[in-house]
Structures are given as C-alpha cells and as structure tokens.
Scaffold this active site. Structure first.
Site: not given
Length: 388
Positions: A63, A175, A215, A217, A257, A326, A388
């Site tokens: 993605d 996501k 997620e 992170e 995630k 993932s 990202y």
C-alpha cells in the site's frame, strides 16, 4: 445506530430522609440511555478477520503511496509513472500459488481501482487466489501542534463515504498507520492522539463493513534499549484499547499491526530472536484481549531474515491469537531488486517473493529455519526518520 435502555436500581434514601429512618427506601428504577453499535456487518467482519488470520498465512503490505512507490522504483532506475507502478503491482499479485502463504493484500487507492498490465482487475486476481483485498485509508502524518516535534495521522474527514466506496470496489479490510516516536518522548498528547484517531477509524471502518487493521507503529528510531520500548508499548496499547472500548469497537472484528518489541535501531545492545519474542509476547499477554483474532506484525525496517526469525520465535508455543506478519519491505526487497524493471526478470522476481512468503508462512507455524538464506536477505532496511 440503535439504542439500548439499561435499568439500574438505587437503594439509597432521599437526602431529606437521612437520619429519619434506618429502613431502606423502596427501589426506584433509574433509566440510563446508552448508545451501542447497530452491528449490521458483525458476522461478516468476524468471518473476514478469521479468513485473514488463517494458519500459515499473513498479509502482503503493498500500500505504498505513489510517492513512496516512486522511491522504490527509483532504487532500480525506473521513473515514477503509473505504467511502471502498474507493472510492479502486477508482478506482486500474480505469482502462482501466492494465496497459499498470503491471506490479505493491503492496496493503495490507485491499486484498488487498477488493472494488471493484461487488463484484469487486481481485486479479481486477488480473489482468484483467495487473498482478501484491503485498502490504506489514512491520509498520512502531519505535525502535531503542541507536541515535542511529533505527528498525528489525518484522514477521518470523509472516511465513512470513502470506505463505503472501497467496500463496493471489493475491499474487505482497511489499514490506518500512525506512529509514536520514543526519542521524542513520546508525549502524553501524542499517545492519546494516536489512540483516539485509531479508535475512531476502527469504529467507522466496522460501520462500513471493513475489518480495521489497528497500527500504532512504535518507530525503531533511537538508541534506547528493549526495556524502554516495552515500557512505551505497554502505555500505547493500553490507551488504544481504552479508546476502542469507548468507541464500541468489536474486538472480534479487528486485526492488529504492532511493532515487535526490539531495541532502538541505534542501540549497541542487540536482541536475539528469543529475547524479542519474550518481550513481545509478554506485551501481548498484558495488553491484548484474546478476542482479537490476529496479530499481524510489521517489520519496521528489520532485514528480511530478522523479521522472519523473530516471528518464528514467537510461534514456538501456543498463542491465544494468530501471530503472523504484515510485511512490506521484508517481503518485497529482494523481489524488487531481482526484477530491476526488466520483463525477462519477472519470473525470478516472483520466485523471490514466493520464497519470502513461504519463509514467513513457516515462521507463522513455528517451523522456519534460516539455513540457506542469502546474505542479501540479512541486510537491514532501517531508514532514520522514515516517511511512508
């Protein structure tokens, strides 16, 4: 939304009766209004989550935004054009037998509506392989005012209507990635903002039929040790689940995630796979309800082999959740380099992708061994201040 009425009884006497009697007042019902989820998609959400969290399978994260995909293409000398992005994404979804190891694929919006170079819809290709299509729905990170140079994730505005359209296009999970930086604190503000945003996204996604991947992170950036990562991760996940409960998110219909609990990328004291597994599983047992079907770890800049070894170590015993992967770079890196943008290399590149997918499938089952891994697969992919 539907409403439910709860009846509660009070056995306290009125204030005017205090001291006048020791006899308990007659119970008087108090009506409390509480809003609950309508749950139109509940059964489907549970089924989708369980399909993705199926034994020996995990998620291919493909993605990357067009800008990030452009950086990947530039690393092999290709221009960032739609045709080149289409060629690479076609390569990723068409290896025969990919569905044996991959249960879900996270797509960028362009890819969800895209066809392969042969003109077949990518969502149809995935369905043929029994791979569930997913969609990245956040709008990226922006500076968080009032914080210690931290960020927050935007994208809640208009999310419901976008997700309704994604569902119609064939997506069945979503996501949303936000980040927490240990070197920058993390501040209380940043942690709460991350948790609240994830909770709102999760609730909106479930209302529109999409299983939310949650997620937050925890970035690898920093010189901190593994104990500091563990401390921060406990705080982050406590906040995330608190706010998801506040937003009536159904835990049986979500996937997580998380980052693995590792030392900072610049820490001199490295951790073995067994240490990473010990700390990470301790975190999961303290913070994650067993109702959650799957824990799909991100690789976060680890080498391909390191990410697989750590996952394998976590699956050496029974877990109440499906503990899987993932991965983006940890599945794609060797594949991309092998392809190099050359048509004659497509088969070899797809073989490299299948090799990594199979390795992580074995790791999900706790049966992986690193014997025979190429040196290139052991190279770290950490990028400081990764965007990202």
């Amino acid at each position: 939304m539907a409403s439910a009425t709860l009846l509660k009884s009070s056995f306290l006497p009125k204030k005017s009766e205090w001291g006048a009697t020791r006899q308990a007042a007659a119970p008087k019902p108090v009506t409390v209004s509480m809003v609950v989820r309508a749950g139109a998609y509940d059964d489907e959400l549970v089924k989708t989550a369980k399909t993705i969290a199926s034994p020996g399978r995990g998620i291919l994260a493909m993605d990357e935004s067009n800008a990030t995909c452009g950086k990947r293409l530039a690393s092999i000398g290709l221009e960032n054009t739609e045709a080149n992005r289409q060629a690479y994404r076609t390569l990723l979804v068409t290896p025969p037998g990919l569905g044996q190891y991959i249960s879900g694929a996270i797509l960028f919006e362009e890819t969800l509506y895209q066809s392969t170079v042969d003109g077949k819809k990518i969502v149809d290709i995935l369905a043929e392989q029994k791979i569930v299509p997913g969609i990245k729905v956040d709008k990226g990170l922006v500076p968080l005012a009032g914080s210690n140079n931290e960020s927050w994730c935007q994208g809640l505005d208009g999310l419901a209507s976008r997700e309704a359209a994604y569902y119609q296009q064939g997506a069945r999970f979503a996501k949303w990635r936000t980040v927490v930086s240990i070197p920058n604190g993390p501040s209380e503000l940043a942690v709460k903002e991350a948790a609240w945003g994830l909770a709102r996204y999760a609730a909106i996604s479930q209302d529109n039929g999409l299983v939310p991947i949650v997620e937050p992170e925890i970035l690898l950036d920093g010189e901190h040790g593994i104990d500091r990562t563990f401390e921060v991760a406990q705080k982050v996940w406590a906040e995330v689940f608190f706010y998801m409960a506040e937003n009536n998110v159904m835990f049986e219909g979500i996937l997580l995630k998380p980052s693995m609990v590792t030392p900072g990328a610049e820490c001199k004291d490295r951790a073995t796979p067994e240490q990473v597994a010990d700390y990470t599983l301790k975190l999961l047992h303290r913070r994650i309800p067993p109702a959650v079907p799957g824990i799909m770890f991100l690789s976060g800049g680890q080498s391909e082999v390191e990410a697989t070894q750590n996952l394998n170590a976590m699956n050496q015993g029974a877990n109440p959740w499906h503990v899987s992967f993932s991965y983006a770079r940890a599945l794609q890196n060797t594949c991309l380099k092998t392809w190099g943008g050359q048509a004659e290399n497509v088969k070899a590149a797809q073989d490299a992708l299948l090799l990594r997918a199979k390795a992580n499938s074995l790791a999900q089952l706790g049966k992986y061994t690193s014997d025979g891994e190429a040196a290139e697969a052991k190279e770290g992919m950490f990028v400081k201040n990764y965007v990202y």
